[in-house]
Design a protein around this motif. Structure first.
Motif, PDB file in Angstrom:
ATOM      1  N   GLU A 118       0.830  -1.209   0.000  1.00 36.35           N
ATOM      2  CA  GLU A 118       0.000   0.000   0.000  1.00 36.35           C
ATOM      3  C   GLU A 118       0.862   1.256   0.000  1.00 36.35           C
ATOM      4  O   GLU A 118       0.546   2.240  -0.667  1.00 36.35           O
ATOM      5  CB  GLU A 118      -0.896   0.014   1.238  1.00 36.35           C
ATOM      6  CG  GLU A 118      -2.197  -0.711   1.024  1.00 36.35           C
ATOM      7  CD  GLU A 118      -3.088  -0.598   2.240  1.00 36.35           C
ATOM      8  OE1 GLU A 118      -4.021   0.198   2.236  1.00 36.35           O
ATOM      9  OE2 GLU A 118      -2.797  -1.320   3.222  1.00 36.35           O
ATOM     10  N   ASP A 156      -5.438  -9.998  -0.423  1.00 37.07           N
ATOM     11  CA  ASP A 156      -4.511  -8.991   0.116  1.00 37.07           C
ATOM     12  C   ASP A 156      -4.654  -8.823   1.627  1.00 37.07           C
ATOM     13  O   ASP A 156      -3.779  -8.259   2.269  1.00 37.07           O
ATOM     14  CB  ASP A 156      -4.711  -7.636  -0.586  1.00 37.07           C
ATOM     15  CG  ASP A 156      -6.105  -7.068  -0.354  1.00 37.07           C
ATOM     16  OD1 ASP A 156      -7.079  -7.800  -0.554  1.00 37.07           O
ATOM     17  OD2 ASP A 156      -6.213  -5.892   0.035  1.00 37.07           O
ATOM     18  N   LYS A 221      -3.937  -4.744  -8.587  1.00 38.60           N
ATOM     19  CA  LYS A 221      -5.236  -5.188  -8.081  1.00 38.60           C
ATOM     20  C   LYS A 221      -6.285  -4.143  -8.426  1.00 38.60           C
ATOM     21  O   LYS A 221      -5.992  -2.951  -8.415  1.00 38.60           O
ATOM     22  CB  LYS A 221      -5.089  -5.296  -6.554  1.00 38.60           C
ATOM     23  CG  LYS A 221      -6.327  -5.574  -5.775  1.00 38.60           C
ATOM     24  CD  LYS A 221      -5.973  -5.607  -4.283  1.00 38.60           C
ATOM     25  CE  LYS A 221      -6.399  -4.353  -3.551  1.00 38.60           C
ATOM     26  NZ  LYS A 221      -7.834  -4.111  -3.478  1.00 38.60           N
TER      27      LYS A 221
HETATM   28 MG    MG Z   1      -7.230  -2.033   0.032  1.00 37.80          MG
END
Ligand code: MG
Ligand code: ATP
Length: 366
Positions: A118, A156, A221
């Motif tokens: 992230e 994830d 993603k």
């Molecule tokens: Mg997320």
């Protein structure tokens, strides 16, 4: 006395509307498990976590919180069967975040691969806030406050769940005298306060986004924050527009060129959303042989996606006209969530000897 059902907990950060990745990664499982009726379901809208990256846009976070609630209802989450609630309205979660942050090392949190990914995806470098690094611990509190048995999530989230399980085991060992050798399935029977929940990953573990791959050929993603998603609330025209522009085989310039099916988003999406398997297999063969154009395949994909999303979009439009009802749903779900989380918090306080005024013993020792 009616026996309580085992609990199911999962949720979403309100950083935007929900997309097809949410559907195949977790929403579909949520709706199915809700309908099977074996769990009491809790769906958290993690609005505090939206502040980790968007603290300058509180009004946007509020809007997205309602968006997620609307998307849940549109996707088939039924407030008569499930609880939808708002994270910031559950004080026990904030208290437990602080306590749990002692049970996991700082280095362990920063090694979490989802957190690292992230930081990369959201280009946070070393500028991220202290609160951003704290959010995985907050997520542990989101989960453990409800002592759930099952957590339907996309792939994830698995590193986060592994950390939640580590904290649950540690708590059980330190404060409930559970032997470290006790297997996960027996933690509660051995006196542990926290069961060890198991994740349930959706039929597609990680749906890719609609944009071109990186230089190594990897697709990112599908994600609310990356602008590469088809939203469950998109209109048929918006869906058509996105699919017509989507990335496919870059080496195929005309319909008569042989195309590559493997690792091609067009076919990944057909495999996921087109129910007519016969059409898909035949069309793949024709695509490989240069006997079908991208446009025809894309049109078929538009049909498949729209037939999934259109009933949801229509339901959403109805709920949008009745926001009073949506707020009531959130308020009821939040009240039930608080009942459960408060019980957990009180039990935690007992176990850590910090129950000074409830069930009190007037001594220096417990
Ligand atoms: Mg997320
Ligand atoms: P953000 O970009 O803000 O991180 P997101 O699109 O990743 O948003 P989350 O709120 O982080 O969505 O994820 C909510 C749930 O949906 C999680 O269980 C996550 O694993 C699942 N999920 C999200 N995107 C996908 C995807 N592309 N494929 C499968 N599951 C997904």
């Amino acid at each position: 006395m009616t026996l309580e059902k085992p609990k199911l907990l999962t949720g979403d950060t309100p950083t935007g509307k929900l997309h097809l990745g949410h559907w195949v990664g977790t929403l579909e499982n949520r709706v199915r498990l809700q309908e099977e009726g074996n769990y009491e379901c809790f769906f958290i809208i993690a609005n505090t976590h939206a502040f980790t990256t968007r603290y300058k846009d509180p009004a946007q976070i509020r809007e997205n919180t309602i968006d997620v609630a609307l998307d849940y209802l549109a996707a088939g989450i039924d407030p008569a069967k499930s609880n939808i609630f708002i994270q910031s309205e559950i004080p026990a979660i904030a208290e437990l975040t602080f306590l749990f942050s002692m049970l996991v090392s700082h280095a362990r949190v920063l090694r979490n691969p989802t957190l690292k990914q992230e930081l990369k995806d959201k280009d946070l470098g070393d500028k991220f806030s202290f609160g951003f690094a704290l959010y995985p611990v907050g997520q542990i509190a989101d989960i453990l406050s409800f002592r759930p048995s099952v957590i339907p999530v996309g792939e994830d989230q698995l590193p986060h769940l592994e950390m939640a399980n580590e904290v649950a085991r540690r708590f059980n060992q330190i404060y409930c005298n559970v032997d470290p050798a006790i297997p996960d399935s027996e933690q509660e029977a051995a006196g542990g306060l926290f069961p060890i929940p198991h994740p349930l990953v959706g039929r597609v573990r990680r749906l890719i986004g609609m944009s071109a791959p990186d230089e190594k050929g990897n697709f990112s993603k599908m994600s609310k924050s990356l602008g590469n998603a088809i939203m469950l609330s998109d209109s048929p025209d918006e869906i058509k527009d996105k699919i017509m522009k989507m990335y496919t085989d870059p080496n195929r310039l005309r319909a008569s060129d042989p195309g590559t099916v493997e690792n091609n988003p067009l076919w990944i999406f057909h495999d996921t959303f087109t129910l007519d398997r016969e059409w898909v297999e035949e069309a793949k063969a024709r695509y490989r042989a240069g006997k079908i154009g991208d446009v025809e395949c894309k049109k078929k994909l538009v049909e498949s996606v729209v037939s999934l999303t259109e009933p949801m979009r229509q339901r959403r439009l109805d709920y949008e006209k009745n926001l009073d009802h949506v707020f009531n749903v959130l308020s009821d779900g939040t009240a039930r969530a608080n009942e459960v989380a408060e019980i957990t918090l009180n039990e935690v306080k007992l176990k850590i000897h910090q129950n000074y005024f409830t069930g009190r013993k007037l001594s220096l020792e417990m």
